[in-house]
Design an enzyme around this catalytic site. Structure first.
Site, PDB file in Angstrom:
ATOM      1  N   LEU A  20       0.817  -1.226   0.000  1.00  0.00           N
ATOM      2  CA  LEU A  20       0.000   0.000   0.000  1.00  0.00           C
ATOM      3  C   LEU A  20       0.845   1.269   0.000  1.00  0.00           C
ATOM      4  O   LEU A  20       1.903   1.333   0.629  1.00  0.00           O
ATOM      5  CB  LEU A  20      -0.910  -0.015   1.226  1.00  0.00           C
ATOM      6  CG  LEU A  20      -1.862  -1.220   1.307  1.00  0.00           C
ATOM      7  CD1 LEU A  20      -2.661  -1.174   2.604  1.00  0.00           C
ATOM      8  CD2 LEU A  20      -2.784  -1.281   0.097  1.00  0.00           C
ATOM      9  N   GLY A  50      -1.512   6.439  -2.693  1.00  0.00           N
ATOM     10  CA  GLY A  50      -2.592   6.327  -3.677  1.00  0.00           C
ATOM     11  C   GLY A  50      -3.724   5.473  -3.121  1.00  0.00           C
ATOM     12  O   GLY A  50      -4.890   5.887  -3.107  1.00  0.00           O
ATOM     13  N   HIS A  51      -3.365   4.286  -2.613  1.00  0.00           N
ATOM     14  CA  HIS A  51      -4.377   3.422  -1.988  1.00  0.00           C
ATOM     15  C   HIS A  51      -5.064   4.142  -0.830  1.00  0.00           C
ATOM     16  O   HIS A  51      -6.280   4.066  -0.664  1.00  0.00           O
ATOM     17  CB  HIS A  51      -3.717   2.156  -1.424  1.00  0.00           C
ATOM     18  CG  HIS A  51      -3.079   1.276  -2.454  1.00  0.00           C
ATOM     19  ND1 HIS A  51      -1.724   1.096  -2.526  1.00  0.00           N
ATOM     20  CD2 HIS A  51      -3.615   0.514  -3.442  1.00  0.00           C
ATOM     21  CE1 HIS A  51      -1.440   0.262  -3.516  1.00  0.00           C
ATOM     22  NE2 HIS A  51      -2.563  -0.109  -4.089  1.00  0.00           N
ATOM     23  N   SER A  69       3.013   4.121  -7.072  1.00  0.00           N
ATOM     24  CA  SER A  69       2.753   2.782  -7.598  1.00  0.00           C
ATOM     25  C   SER A  69       3.517   1.773  -6.769  1.00  0.00           C
ATOM     26  O   SER A  69       4.650   2.037  -6.348  1.00  0.00           O
ATOM     27  CB  SER A  69       3.217   2.693  -9.056  1.00  0.00           C
ATOM     28  OG  SER A  69       3.282   1.332  -9.454  1.00  0.00           O
TER      29      SER A  69
END
Lengths: 297, 297
Positions: free
Chosen positions: A33, A36-37, A185
């Site tokens: 994670l 972004g998550h 990412s």
């Protein structure tokens, strides 16, 4: 926080939650994670009463020569993060739980998945559609959250929900970037420091494309050629694609006349990185007013 | 009885029903209802609180040279029948409601659908899986009922539910036959009186196969050859297939050692008729004790 590894445990929990008329929010992830998550998780916490996050590195969405085995797995760390975010349940199934030995049913999208990543990653979106369908049926959320970094995936999931009539709302949230512009990412884990610096030029390449469009350039191929030179010089010569496409159909645009998506996939070292930017030739002012905080569009 | 033609009307109704914690039963059909369908409806009425029947001649499960256009459509009559059965809601959507113009998501089963009807009817089971997935997501039943006449379809739907994790129970009910033995089917509408008489020998062909197995014949090919001669003589020479298969995998059985399915598809006039019989070489007594009323196995 409930940690469920079996489908029956999720069902039992969800049935209880639904009895109480609570709104269920769902964030499917492959773990490792990052911010972004977490932007998805926080939005789900705000908008729903019971937030489920799944962590499952889904084998059916990896091609034979792709990074299924080396994909980063940090469940202990992920679990701690989600606990801090006050997530209600984590679903962390094994491959055998999700895919019994004689598994034989797949979901495929036949139009949007022909383009961009679908060209090189054969079978990838079938794997995504299949696992997302399974997770939707297991978690039965009211709202599910996806990140715009995987723009094509988000569009395909929206189409999946529309065409298969899932009673679920899909929300797509903006890309979260590092200060350098690099899109967050899990695959950034593969990068060395030097590669990470080069990778930050991907976003500058997208901004170069945007700048050319804003200046009035309408020929898509001239823009992608310019971007290709830039990325070739500053990032990597292993460019999978740089495309300017219709944001709805994902088909290539020749002459830019309205809103477009600039999307790219480039190998940097061992990582295949993707990024994208929506550009509205006439709408710069509107989009900058809409921008919030660290979101770049 | 509610007659819903839109998905939103079904959703609204179902949401209300679910609020009241009622059990929802669902019988998907293509209309032209007969006693086979009604056995499913009556079972659903018995076991659940709110029964939904869909009537939709699904274009995606018909091949190009098949009978989509001529398939019998008798909605007014069907509606009256379902009203008498005290069905709670009929879902009767248009093709455009189910398949918007840029529809692009399909569900496919890749193992069971290779055999029997799947060999000649390319794409048929993909159409079935796709429409069943859609209907399940629209109606959101707790239990859905299917007829054993379409044995392969029922097995594939069970697999679909297992592999895509639908929170739905599938029940498969015995074939309902006319006094002659002819399995009830909407496609019997295509038969002339003379063809209908010939078609009744299909079941006798299946019983012949059963008899040979009960007598101890173990070589499947000898049994199907005998059946082929019989059906060729009494029914039609246009035999699509006569197979003895494993009832779970649907793969051909060479030497019969346990429970098998004898399945056939034969053209009689304009109709392609299917029928099947489960045969347990050692279990005749048990299955006859289990038999109820007009059910033949």
């Amino acid at each position: 926080m409930i940690v469920a590894t079996s489908i029956s445990k999720v069902r039992e929990t969800i049935n209880n939650v639904k009895q109480k008329n609570k709104l269920i929010g769902f964030v499917p992830t492959m773990g490792a994670l990052h911010e972004g998550h977490l932007s998805l998780v926080r939005k789900a916490k705000k908008e729903t009463d019971f937030v489920v996050v799944s962590i499952f590195v889904n084998p059916t969405q990896f091609g034979e020569n792709e990074d299924y085995n080396s994909y980063p797995r940090h469940f202990k760390r992920d679990k701690e993060i989600l606990k801090q975010e006050k997530v209600d349940m984590v679903f962390y199934p094994s491959v055998r739980t999700m895919y019994p030995e004689d598994f034989s049913v797949y979901v495929k999208e036949t139009s949007l998945s022909k383009y961009l990543c679908g060209k090189t990653r054969k079978g990838h979106f079938q794997g995504v559609c299949t696992v997302v369908t399974k997770l939707f049926n297991i978690v039965q959320p009211h709202i599910s959250y996806f990140g715009q970094k995987d723009y094509q995936q988000a569009q395909i999931v929206k189409r999946l929900v529309r065409d298969l009539n899932f009673p679920i709302k899909i929300k797509v949230l903006p890309i979260v970037r590092e200060r350098s512009g690099l899109a967050m990412s899990s695959r950034n884990n593969y990068l060395t420091q030097e590669e990470r610096e080069r990778a930050s030029y991907l976003f500058r390449g997208l901004k170069l494309g945007e700048e050319l469009i804003k200046k009035g350039e309408k020929k898509a191929h001239l823009i992608t050629e310019e971007m290709r030179r830039f990325i070739n010089k500053h990032v990597s010569s292993k460019i999978d694609y740089i495309n300017i496409v219709d944001p709805y159909t994902l088909k290539d645009v020749d002459i830019i006349e309205g809103k477009v998506l600039i999307a790219l996939a480039v190998y940097v070292g061992k990582a295949r990185l993707i990024d994208n930017l929506i550009v509205n030739p006439g709408g710069s002012r509107k989009s900058s007013i809409k921008g919030k905080g660290r979101r770049f569009f």
